[in-house]
Design a protein around this motif. Structure first.
Motif, PDB file in Angstrom:
ATOM      1  N   ASN A  62       0.821  -1.215   0.000  1.00 18.15           N
ATOM      2  CA  ASN A  62       0.000   0.000   0.000  1.00 18.15           C
ATOM      3  C   ASN A  62       0.854   1.263   0.000  1.00 18.15           C
ATOM      4  O   ASN A  62       0.442   2.305  -0.504  1.00 18.15           O
ATOM      5  CB  ASN A  62      -0.935   0.006   1.221  1.00 18.15           C
ATOM      6  N   VAL A  63       2.028   1.182   0.576  1.00 22.80           N
ATOM      7  CA  VAL A  63       2.874   2.366   0.749  1.00 22.80           C
ATOM      8  C   VAL A  63       3.876   2.526  -0.399  1.00 22.80           C
ATOM      9  O   VAL A  63       4.540   3.559  -0.516  1.00 22.80           O
ATOM     10  CB  VAL A  63       3.612   2.251   2.114  1.00 22.80           C
ATOM     11  N   THR A  64       3.972   1.561  -1.288  1.00 24.37           N
ATOM     12  CA  THR A  64       4.989   1.562  -2.338  1.00 24.37           C
ATOM     13  C   THR A  64       4.936   2.812  -3.209  1.00 24.37           C
ATOM     14  O   THR A  64       5.985   3.392  -3.528  1.00 24.37           O
ATOM     15  CB  THR A  64       4.831   0.305  -3.218  1.00 24.37           C
ATOM     16  N   ALA A  65       3.757   3.240  -3.575  1.00 23.76           N
ATOM     17  CA  ALA A  65       3.642   4.413  -4.456  1.00 23.76           C
ATOM     18  C   ALA A  65       4.233   5.653  -3.786  1.00 23.76           C
ATOM     19  O   ALA A  65       4.985   6.418  -4.412  1.00 23.76           O
ATOM     20  CB  ALA A  65       2.179   4.638  -4.835  1.00 23.76           C
ATOM     21  N   ASP A  66       3.896   5.872  -2.529  1.00 21.97           N
ATOM     22  CA  ASP A  66       4.421   7.039  -1.808  1.00 21.97           C
ATOM     23  C   ASP A  66       5.937   6.928  -1.620  1.00 21.97           C
ATOM     24  O   ASP A  66       6.659   7.925  -1.713  1.00 21.97           O
ATOM     25  CB  ASP A  66       3.748   7.173  -0.441  1.00 21.97           C
ATOM     26  N   SER A  67       6.396   5.720  -1.370  1.00 23.87           N
ATOM     27  CA  SER A  67       7.822   5.566  -1.130  1.00 23.87           C
ATOM     28  C   SER A  67       8.639   5.829  -2.394  1.00 23.87           C
ATOM     29  O   SER A  67       9.760   6.342  -2.311  1.00 23.87           O
ATOM     30  CB  SER A  67       8.123   4.172  -0.575  1.00 23.87           C
ATOM     31  N   GLU A  68       8.119   5.503  -3.560  1.00 22.64           N
ATOM     32  CA  GLU A  68       8.816   5.789  -4.816  1.00 22.64           C
ATOM     33  C   GLU A  68       9.021   7.290  -4.981  1.00 22.64           C
ATOM     34  O   GLU A  68      10.102   7.743  -5.355  1.00 22.64           O
ATOM     35  CB  GLU A  68       8.034   5.232  -6.013  1.00 22.64           C
ATOM     36  N   LYS A  69       7.978   8.055  -4.688  1.00 20.10           N
ATOM     37  CA  LYS A  69       8.073   9.509  -4.802  1.00 20.10           C
ATOM     38  C   LYS A  69       9.098  10.055  -3.806  1.00 20.10           C
ATOM     39  O   LYS A  69       9.939  10.889  -4.147  1.00 20.10           O
ATOM     40  CB  LYS A  69       6.692  10.128  -4.552  1.00 20.10           C
TER      41      LYS A  69
END
Length: 166
Positions: A62-69
């Motif tokens: 769930n957090v992968t998208a935010d962590s990429e940014k």
């Protein structure tokens, strides 16, 4: 003798069997339950850890998208900091080299001045020692010359002769 050995072997076998059975009974009575409890507790702990790992894996997805940014921003900031650090390092190194050169020249000049003053002191001391030795030698020679009355008279006559000629 063979019969005695055979009876001894049977007796020894009997007592070993009894002791082994007693050991099994004691282990079953006192050690089996704690061992099983420890194994069950360990199994339950592993199961709980696996459940927690699954939950964490789902949360990570769930957090992968935010962590990429955030990762892209962090890389950009890291690159900027590294560039600034390199510039600071280069300026510090060049300043340190310059300061070391100045300090080295200063130390060399101080050493040369110290060497020169020690050289002058040594020369002065040598001159004083030579003068003292010369005086001691002259004193010994004059004592030797003046120890005899005839030699004293001859020395006085020679000196007077030198004075009259001049």
């Amino acid at each position: 003798m063979e019969k005695l050995l055979e009876e001894f072997s049977l007796g020894l076998f009997f007592w070993q069997t009894v002791l082994f059975g007693l050991l099994l009974f004691l282990l079953y009575k006192f050690a089996w339950k704690p061992i099983l409890k420890a194994v069950n507790d360990r199994e339950e702990g592993i199961k709980n850890a696996l459940d927690a790992a699954d939950a964490a894996k789902k949360e990570m997805q769930n957090v992968t998208a935010d962590s990429e940014k955030l990762l892209k921003e962090a890389r950009a900031e890291r690159d900027a900091l590294l560039k600034e650090a390199r510039e600071i390092k280069e300026s510090i190194v060049s300043e340190a080299k310059e300061q070391a050169k100045v300090e080295g020249n200063k130390m060399i000049k101080q050493a040369q001045a110290t060497i020169e003053s020690e050289k002058k002191a040594a020369v002065s001391e040598i001159k004083a020692q030579v003068a003292n030795l010369s005086l001691e030698i002259a004193e010994k020679v004059i004592k030797e010359e003046l120890s005899d009355k005839k030699k004293q008279q001859k020395l006085v006559d020679d000196m007077l002769g030198d004075i009259k000629l001049n």
